[in-house]
Design a protein around this motif. Structure first.
Motif, PDB file in Angstrom:
ATOM      1  N   ILE A 225      60.127  19.517  72.120  1.00 21.28           N
ATOM      2  CA  ILE A 225      58.771  19.837  71.695  1.00 21.28           C
ATOM      3  C   ILE A 225      57.892  18.589  71.668  1.00 21.28           C
ATOM      4  O   ILE A 225      56.794  18.571  72.231  1.00 21.28           O
ATOM      5  N   LEU A 254      55.535  24.583  74.248  1.00 22.37           N
ATOM      6  CA  LEU A 254      55.124  24.635  72.849  1.00 22.37           C
ATOM      7  C   LEU A 254      54.530  23.295  72.439  1.00 22.37           C
ATOM      8  O   LEU A 254      53.469  23.237  71.787  1.00 22.37           O
ATOM      9  N   HIS A 258      50.657  22.542  71.185  1.00 18.61           N
ATOM     10  CA  HIS A 258      50.314  21.826  69.953  1.00 18.61           C
ATOM     11  C   HIS A 258      49.380  20.667  70.242  1.00 18.61           C
ATOM     12  O   HIS A 258      48.384  20.452  69.555  1.00 18.61           O
ATOM     13  N   GLU A 280      63.064  32.489  72.387  1.00 16.78           N
ATOM     14  CA  GLU A 280      62.455  32.823  71.101  1.00 16.78           C
ATOM     15  C   GLU A 280      61.248  31.934  70.809  1.00 16.78           C
ATOM     16  O   GLU A 280      60.298  32.349  70.165  1.00 16.78           O
ATOM     17  N   LEU A 281      61.308  30.699  71.300  1.00 16.83           N
ATOM     18  CA  LEU A 281      60.205  29.766  71.059  1.00 16.83           C
ATOM     19  C   LEU A 281      58.882  30.304  71.578  1.00 16.83           C
ATOM     20  O   LEU A 281      57.820  29.989  71.038  1.00 16.83           O
ATOM     21  N   ALA A 284      57.220  31.857  69.038  1.00 13.93           N
ATOM     22  CA  ALA A 284      57.089  31.037  67.839  1.00 13.93           C
ATOM     23  C   ALA A 284      55.772  30.296  67.814  1.00 13.93           C
ATOM     24  O   ALA A 284      55.547  29.467  66.963  1.00 13.93           O
ATOM     25  N   ARG A 286      51.345  30.220  68.274  1.00 12.51           N
ATOM     26  CA  ARG A 286      50.103  30.956  68.276  1.00 12.51           C
ATOM     27  C   ARG A 286      49.133  30.244  69.171  1.00 12.51           C
ATOM     28  O   ARG A 286      48.890  29.070  68.955  1.00 12.51           O
ATOM     29  N   PRO A 347      41.705  33.883  65.778  1.00 11.93           N
ATOM     30  CA  PRO A 347      40.395  34.471  65.510  1.00 11.93           C
ATOM     31  C   PRO A 347      39.297  33.512  65.962  1.00 11.93           C
ATOM     32  O   PRO A 347      39.394  32.306  65.709  1.00 11.93           O
TER      33      PRO A 347
ATOM     34  N   ILE B 225      61.625  36.400  63.437  1.00 15.37           N
ATOM     35  CA  ILE B 225      60.220  36.043  63.295  1.00 15.37           C
ATOM     36  C   ILE B 225      59.372  37.262  62.968  1.00 15.37           C
ATOM     37  O   ILE B 225      58.579  37.259  62.024  1.00 15.37           O
ATOM     38  N   GLU B 226      59.575  38.320  63.750  1.00 13.70           N
ATOM     39  CA  GLU B 226      58.786  39.532  63.530  1.00 13.70           C
ATOM     40  C   GLU B 226      59.051  40.133  62.145  1.00 13.70           C
ATOM     41  O   GLU B 226      58.134  40.594  61.458  1.00 13.70           O
ATOM     42  N   GLN B 251      62.999  31.216  60.559  1.00 16.52           N
ATOM     43  CA  GLN B 251      62.449  32.312  61.355  1.00 16.52           C
ATOM     44  C   GLN B 251      61.509  33.149  60.506  1.00 16.52           C
ATOM     45  O   GLN B 251      60.384  33.458  60.897  1.00 16.52           O
ATOM     46  N   LEU B 254      58.341  31.236  59.718  1.00 15.21           N
ATOM     47  CA  LEU B 254      57.428  31.168  60.850  1.00 15.21           C
ATOM     48  C   LEU B 254      56.670  32.484  60.990  1.00 15.21           C
ATOM     49  O   LEU B 254      55.452  32.512  61.193  1.00 15.21           O
ATOM     50  N   HIS B 258      52.607  33.131  60.648  1.00 14.10           N
ATOM     51  CA  HIS B 258      51.799  33.836  61.644  1.00 14.10           C
ATOM     52  C   HIS B 258      51.028  34.975  61.007  1.00 14.10           C
ATOM     53  O   HIS B 258      49.843  35.174  61.272  1.00 14.10           O
ATOM     54  N   GLN B 261      48.130  33.690  59.068  1.00 11.32           N
ATOM     55  CA  GLN B 261      47.053  33.209  59.924  1.00 11.32           C
ATOM     56  C   GLN B 261      46.342  34.368  60.603  1.00 11.32           C
ATOM     57  O   GLN B 261      45.127  34.359  60.758  1.00 11.32           O
ATOM     58  N   ASP B 262      47.082  35.395  60.955  1.00 12.56           N
ATOM     59  CA  ASP B 262      46.458  36.552  61.571  1.00 12.56           C
ATOM     60  C   ASP B 262      45.525  37.263  60.597  1.00 12.56           C
ATOM     61  O   ASP B 262      44.604  37.966  61.000  1.00 12.56           O
ATOM     62  N   LEU B 281      62.693  25.235  64.694  1.00 11.75           N
ATOM     63  CA  LEU B 281      61.556  26.138  64.496  1.00 11.75           C
ATOM     64  C   LEU B 281      60.540  25.566  63.507  1.00 11.75           C
ATOM     65  O   LEU B 281      59.358  25.852  63.593  1.00 11.75           O
ATOM     66  N   ARG B 283      59.497  22.748  63.370  1.00 15.86           N
ATOM     67  CA  ARG B 283      58.563  21.876  64.086  1.00 15.86           C
ATOM     68  C   ARG B 283      57.857  22.654  65.185  1.00 15.86           C
ATOM     69  O   ARG B 283      57.144  22.080  65.997  1.00 15.86           O
ATOM     70  N   ALA B 284      58.083  23.962  65.207  1.00 15.10           N
ATOM     71  CA  ALA B 284      57.487  24.776  66.260  1.00 15.10           C
ATOM     72  C   ALA B 284      56.237  25.478  65.776  1.00 15.10           C
ATOM     73  O   ALA B 284      55.679  26.311  66.470  1.00 15.10           O
ATOM     74  N   SER B 285      55.811  25.179  64.563  1.00 10.73           N
ATOM     75  CA  SER B 285      54.640  25.899  64.069  1.00 10.73           C
ATOM     76  C   SER B 285      53.535  24.923  63.698  1.00 10.73           C
ATOM     77  O   SER B 285      53.756  23.735  63.498  1.00 10.73           O
ATOM     78  N   ARG B 286      52.342  25.462  63.639  1.00 18.13           N
ATOM     79  CA  ARG B 286      51.197  24.701  63.186  1.00 18.13           C
ATOM     80  C   ARG B 286      50.630  25.369  61.974  1.00 18.13           C
ATOM     81  O   ARG B 286      50.277  26.522  62.052  1.00 18.13           O
TER      82      ARG B 286
END
Lengths: 348, 348
Positions: A225, A254, A258, A280-281, A284, A286, A347, B225-226, B251, B254, B258, B261-262, B281, B283-286
């Motif tokens: 990443i 990903l 970022h 899966e990433l 993960a 948005r 959004p 995740i879902e 998971q 994350l 999401h 944020q949605d 994971l 580190r896979a998100s913001r």
DNA sequence: CTGAAAGCGCTAACAC
DNA sequence: GTGTTAGCGCTTTCAG
């Protein structure tokens, strides 16, 4: 009466008052008088007898073990393969030996050579690099091997390959069709077979569209990443006009996403991003990442079936033809490459 | 002269003009006259002789194989364990058998029982549930077992456990200290040992802080995740005042991020999110996810060492004490739970 | 249908 | 030092 160690055929034979041969027959379902069967089964149950698999292997010459070797079991693509291989082989009674070689070519060669110790009946190998040494070792292997990956022409080993050239083309065509023009490429290590192929695919697809690939639009880096983010920053620093980036796997994609967002860019508005592997990433991030599925799961399944087929064909027909299948790629379009304003997941 | 099959000690002995015993000695580095050594080594090299591991195992009673069994090799926590186990055992010459049981309790029991076939020298097991049947099977196992996970008091099996109670407490204290008051909890399957423990930890930490846990603030779901996103939506629908959510793995976290944020919520401004496992994971998100590291890698390493220790102590001392180590959790604070405005990773 | 016996390939006493 | 020999636990002829 020291029942030294776990029961053996002999223990059971004595207790059941039959010969060891009869015990063996009953255990293997080879006809025996109902009475004999009953007595053996009772003795076995009472003593909790379980046949020694090692002794069986020595006699039979097969261990019912298969080895799966790849670079890094942390990579989701290999996880998919493992799952499918397991799904095919376990019901058939095979155990699975896993070797995560950490991209160490020597270790990889060691795996091939270690087939010689008759520990496993066959090998499924995802090589990083295929040297002549590899080819020789594989040709001379005592046990069947199936390679997941591309082999040079004329190699005498079964294989199942991804079509990363078409995969890259799929992604590029999609980007071009949605109006992107300056398409960058973040590749993984280029001195590997997949690395080379993905680059080839990228350049070919561009040329097919009448665009000349520019050197400045390609970055090569390790998978990861952070590595993807760094590469994206370099690319965007050098050429802010880039409107899309295609990445050799989802980790890189990903990271690139970022990086772009950290620069205040909108995805996909300012920059479209596409990854590879559809792991899966991809779900993960948005917005969700578009990704080219190279069919890891399917490749695993096919490889497992190929290997099993080789194992069942009792005496390997000397001249039996080398098998080679190719799995078609599939593009999964998600928010990260949608036309502006559609499904970006962020959004406005 | 049909050299039927691969060479054996006998083949080498003949070619070198010595006895099979000498071949064996040379292959195992047990003293021999220099001349003998040379001749055997030459013969072995010329014929590409590799000792048959199965025959060795039969003789020696040890296969130099270890089994690692867990629910799902796709879970990053298990990947870390696998890596460490491999790092400890491979240099010692052990091969690793992997069993991804898919959370099938029957399959898990099967793994324990299959130790009886003497296929592997020992087992590292991450059980989902520990029934009396499991305990009995483990107690009666012919080979050493090390469990990664919590065992009921009095179990006679070595184990290394995470301290998810303290881990949860770490997260909760951090949230409370940064001013969060309505802290929700998204748990994984609650009928598993880790599931139960994490819930316990959550409730205990709240009580310790003088807060009474409310039922409505806890959601239980599958990992994914879902699933995390869906649970977060339910939680926030029911109680919009929730200001933070602690999740039983990354998971789920994350997914929860999401979902928030949605809904247009800012993380961590409107909602702080903390996960568990500190996997890739996180580190896979913001913003980057805060996460409680339960020490998967370390648990894997310790378990491997424990097992190896058991394997080396030749005759398992009958009354040798059961070993049990606990690994301390570590909270990694990142943007998703920072005080408002600090390191959120999202430009205001 | 059953038992005796050979042997898979190797290591480890045990004599020389 | 080295060779001979006896198994490790099992399956599989081969006679009976």
């Amino acid at each position: 009466m020291a029942s030294s160690g776990p029961p053996t055929v002999e223990t059971i034979a004595q207790r059941a008052g039959v010969s060891i041969a009869s015990v063996s027959r009953v255990m293997n379902g080879h006809g025996a008088r109902p009475d004999t069967v009953r007595r053996v089964e009772r003795a076995a149950a009472e003593l909790g007898y379980v046949p020694n698999a090692v002794a069986r292997s020595l006699k039979g010459g097969r261990t019912r073990q298969i080895t799966f070797a790849m670079q890094d079991i942390g990579n989701p693509a290999y996880v998919s393969m493992f799952r499918e291989i397991q799904a095919v082989t376990r019901p058939l009674g095979y155990r699975l030996l896993l070797h995560s070689t950490d991209a160490d070519a020597a270790a990889e060669l060691g795996v091939v050579r270690s087939l010689a110790d008759r520990t496993s009946d066959g090998l499924i190998l995802c090589p990083i690099r295929v040297t002549d040494e590899h080819l020789t070792a594989m040709r001379e292997a005592v046990r069947p091997i199936v390679v997941i990956g591309s082999l040079p022409e004329g190699a005498t080993v079964d294989s199942v390959r991804a079509d990363s050239v078409s995969g890259a083309a799929l992604a590029l065509r999609h980007l071009l069709e949605s109006g992107r023009r300056r398409i960058a490429f973040i590749n993984g290590p280029a001195d590997t077979v997949p690395g080379r192929n993905r680059l080839l695919g990228y350049e070919k697809a561009l040329r097919d569209a009448g665009v000349t690939p520019e050197r400045g639009l390609t970055e090569t880096t390790e998978f990861g990443i952070e590595a993807g983010a760094a590469a994206a920053h370099r690319l965007l620093d050098a050429d802010p006009a880039i409107d899309s980036v295609f990445c050799a796997n989802d980790q890189l994609a990903l990271g690139a996403a970022h990086a772009a967002q950290d620069r205040g860019l909108d995805i996909p508005g300012d920059l479209a991003v596409i990854g590879m592997d559809d792991s899966e990433l991809a779900r993960a991030s948005r917005p969700l990442l578009s990704s080219v599925d190279l069919g890891s799961a399917e490749r695993g399944r096919i490889a497992a079936r190929m290997l099993v087929a080789r194992l069942e064909e009792s005496p390997p027909p000397p001249g039996s033809p080398v098998r080679c299948e190719t799995v078609a790629p599939r593009l999964v379009v998600r928010g990260s490459s949608s036309p502006l304003g559609v499904g970006s997941g962020i959004p406005a």
